[in-house]
Scaffold this motif. Structure first.
Motif: not given
Length: 652
Positions: A423-426, A462-469, A479-484, A471-477
């Motif tokens: 989701x990081x492209x968001x 999917x019920x989640x967004x991914x990889x905003x941080x 990346x959702x700020x850009x969607x909000x 240093x991770x490659x996982x489900x995270x929070x």
């Protein structure tokens, strides 16, 4: 679980059930909840011998039930335990333990726990790593079910949770005493042996737990979770810690940026990424300059320009302009990309082709350079190149966009995409919409909309967004700020209510990372007690990183706006909780934590409420000493996005 199951006494306890407050149409038949002829599930308890149980179920809202569990110990024991289950007679099609596991964490390349069980059995987790104590949630074909408990008031009451989505049933479990089994995820991608706290009771001791069960019909896009999240928030004990005023936080943040982070190297000026102590507990500067993410060079510079407009501080204005001019002169590439890290490449004759310029940093650079153009003009400087930098980043990303709407996660210097997964492209959606607002060019709007719908579709599916941080490659929070932000900008542009509905759904997902309670520790020497840190309003980082941080302060303005538009007070309440949490332990220059005196405006980024981060037998510090740049930048960016009059309305 490692308990001796020969001692388990599973029972369906015939407690008192009152139906006065429930208008859902659901009915209790003993301990079984029904919907007409359909069985939703049953309350089942198990316990060790010598515990005399009593359970009452009381409806406290529509489809919401308080389950009061009490046990009296008949004999002394060092191995007492009990479980409280809600057993649905169907396998869950989707489930989560918020902040811990989203349908099994099967996305990404990290080594965090996958699935609901491992070779040793079902995973159990301490309530301390869940944002609502012991929360588990599942969606069977017809019902959305959530089970959680009230936060314990002492260490003896600590408990754990588990979810067991088996082939023919789904079990939501709360259990005492606390354990993490069969192994414990103890640090990023690391495991250690599981633990179980001894369940000591004396004859006559009373054990109690107050749990809540929420049931509602399943909705598309996992929207049914809104019900239990709203219920849990309404129950939250909304405490307010002592924090500095917004005006003081603004000043302290600028002092840290100006006196500690600001640096000049040749023809470059920037803000280093932060400080951490050496072996002698003397803080040392960490090398590195970053336009966004942890370094937030552009945001710091914009705050310095904003400070000049407020307080006529020419020194800060000059430093802010020098930083913005330095990056503007050295970082743009001919194809529109922008170098994101000074220490890695700027100043070299040849840029390594293996480098990746990520969408998180690029989106931050574009948004901040749009804002910088306005601030510079207000300060008396004409910087057309600032706006052009932002447009050219947007142009590059728009031209590289795929037919599906997806942007990239990152790009190599020659413009080839590194990877599009996640989701990081968001992070490029808000600047794309800002480019449209400024230029009126519908190509930016069309690109931003297509990307927004693509990434929002992933969240709904999917019920989640991914990889905003990064240093991770996982489900995270993150990346959702850009969607909000994208949803709120699209609402302002179009006036269409669907975007507010989207913003609520995104905010529900963000709320699954938000701490609804304060973690209690008996030990007065525990860092949280010693330095009066409150977990309420913090957010967990990701499924790969189980510590708390103040990142949510970045979306405070969106939640304030969402509350105003919807009339739902929970979003403003959550914004206040987030702000107060993020304002804790910001140094005034005299704050000393674990032997390290912290510079004014500095704050650590990680808080550890559980045993995560323990790699040995002894407890680790619960407050880290990494005084990274971004928390101060985020607080100041939030303040400059709010009108000056609003500062007086923010928590004091």
């Amino acid at each position: 679980m490692t308990k001796n199951f020969l001692l388990l006494l599973p029972v369906l306890v015939g407690g008192f059930v009152s139906c006065d407050n429930d208008t859902s149409g659901y009915k209790w038949d003993g301990m079984t909840l029904t919907d007409g002829n359909a069985v939703i599930g049953s309350v089942v308890t198990s316990h060790s011998r010598g515990l005399d149980p009593n359970i009452d179920i009381e409806p406290v809202g529509t489809g919401l039930y308080r389950i009061s569990v009490g046990y009296i110990a008949e004999v002394e024991s060092d191995s007492a335990f009990y479980t409280l289950d809600f057993v649905a007679p169907q396998q869950a099609g989707w489930w989560m333990i918020p902040s811990v596991s989203y349908n099994g964490n099967h996305w990404g390349r990290g080594l965090e726990p996958r699935g609901a069980r491992t070779d040793g059995g079902w995973y159990t987790y301490t309530h301390r790593i869940t944002p609502i104590p012991g929360i588990t949630y599942s969606e069977t074909p017809e019902y959305a079910i959530a089970l959680w408990a009230e936060a314990p008031r002492n260490d003896r009451g600590n408990f754990s949770c588990s979810i067991m989505p088996d082939t023919a049933s789904t079990v939501h479990r709360l259990m005492w005493p606390e354990e993490e089994m069969p192994v414990m995820y103890c640090a990023r991608d690391k495991y250690t042996s599981g633990y179980s706290v001894p369940g000591h009771v004396a004859a006559g001791d009373t054990l109690t737990m107050t749990a809540y069960l929420s049931v509602t019909p399943v909705l598309p896009g996992h929207r049914a979770q809104h019900k239990f999240l709203t219920e849990a928030w309404n129950m939250a004990e909304k405490t307010s810690p002592h924090v500095h005023t917004p005006a003081d936080l603004w000043e302290y943040g600028l002092q840290y940026a100006e006196n500690m982070l600001y640096s000049e190297e040749g023809n470059f000026a920037g803000f280093t990424i932060g400080y951490s102590p050496d072996e002698n507990n003397e803080i040392q500067r960490r090398r590195g300059y970053e336009i966004g993410w942890c370094g937030q060079n552009a945001s710091f510079a914009n705050s310095m320009l904003a400070d000049y407009l407020r307080h006529d501080n020419e020194s800060r204005r000059d430093k802010g302009m020098k930083v913005l001019d330095s990056w503007a002169a050295l970082a743009p590439l001919s194809n529109g990309l922008f170098i994101t890290n000074y220490d890695r490449v700027i100043g070299l004759d040849t840029i390594p082709s293996a480098l990746v310029f990520d969408a998180c940093n690029l989106g931050t650079a574009a948004l901040n350079y749009f804002e910088a153009a306005d601030l510079a003009k207000a300060c008396g400087y004409e910087r057309d190149n600032f706006e052009q930098i932002a447009y050219r980043i947007c142009d590059f990303v728009r031209d590289d966009q795929q037919q599906s709407g997806v942007y990239g996660r990152g790009w190599h210097p020659d413009g080839t995409c590194y990877v599009r997964e996640g989701t990081i492209g968001a992070f490029m959606v808000p600047p794309m919409l800002e480019a449209y607002r400024r230029s009126g060019d519908s190509a930016y709007f069309e690109s931003g909309c297509r990307a927004y719908e693509y990434y929002l579709g992933q969240l709904k599916a999917d019920g989640y967004t991914t990889a905003g941080a990064l240093d991770t490659w996982c489900i995270d929070k993150e990346s959702s700020i850009s969607l909000l932000r994208g949803a709120m900008r699209l609402y302002r542009i179009t006036g269409e209510k669907k975007y507010i509905d989207d913003a609520v759904a995104i905010s529900d997902y963000l709320s699954t990372w938000l701490w609804h309670y304060n973690t209690h520790f008996d030990d007065p020497h525990n860092d949280f007690n010693k330095y009066d840190y409150h977990t309420f309003g913090a957010t967990s980082v990701s499924t790969q990183h189980r510590h708390l941080d103040p990142y949510a302060v970045f979306w405070v303005p969106e939640w304030l706006e969402l509350s105003e538009v919807t009339g739902d007070p929970q979003w403003a309440e959550k914004a206040v909780a987030v702000w107060e949490n993020a304002a804790q332990l910001v140094s005034d220059g005299n704050l000393e934590i674990n032997g390290v005196r912290r510079p004014a405006g500095s704050q650590n980024e990680a808080f550890f409420p559980s045993r995560w981060h323990w790699t040995g037998e002894e407890p680790a510090e619960r407050l880290n000493q990494w005084l990274v740049a971004w928390p101060g930048a985020f607080r100041m960016e939030t303040l400059r996005r709010l009108d000056a009059a609003d500062w007086t309305d923010m928590p004091q």
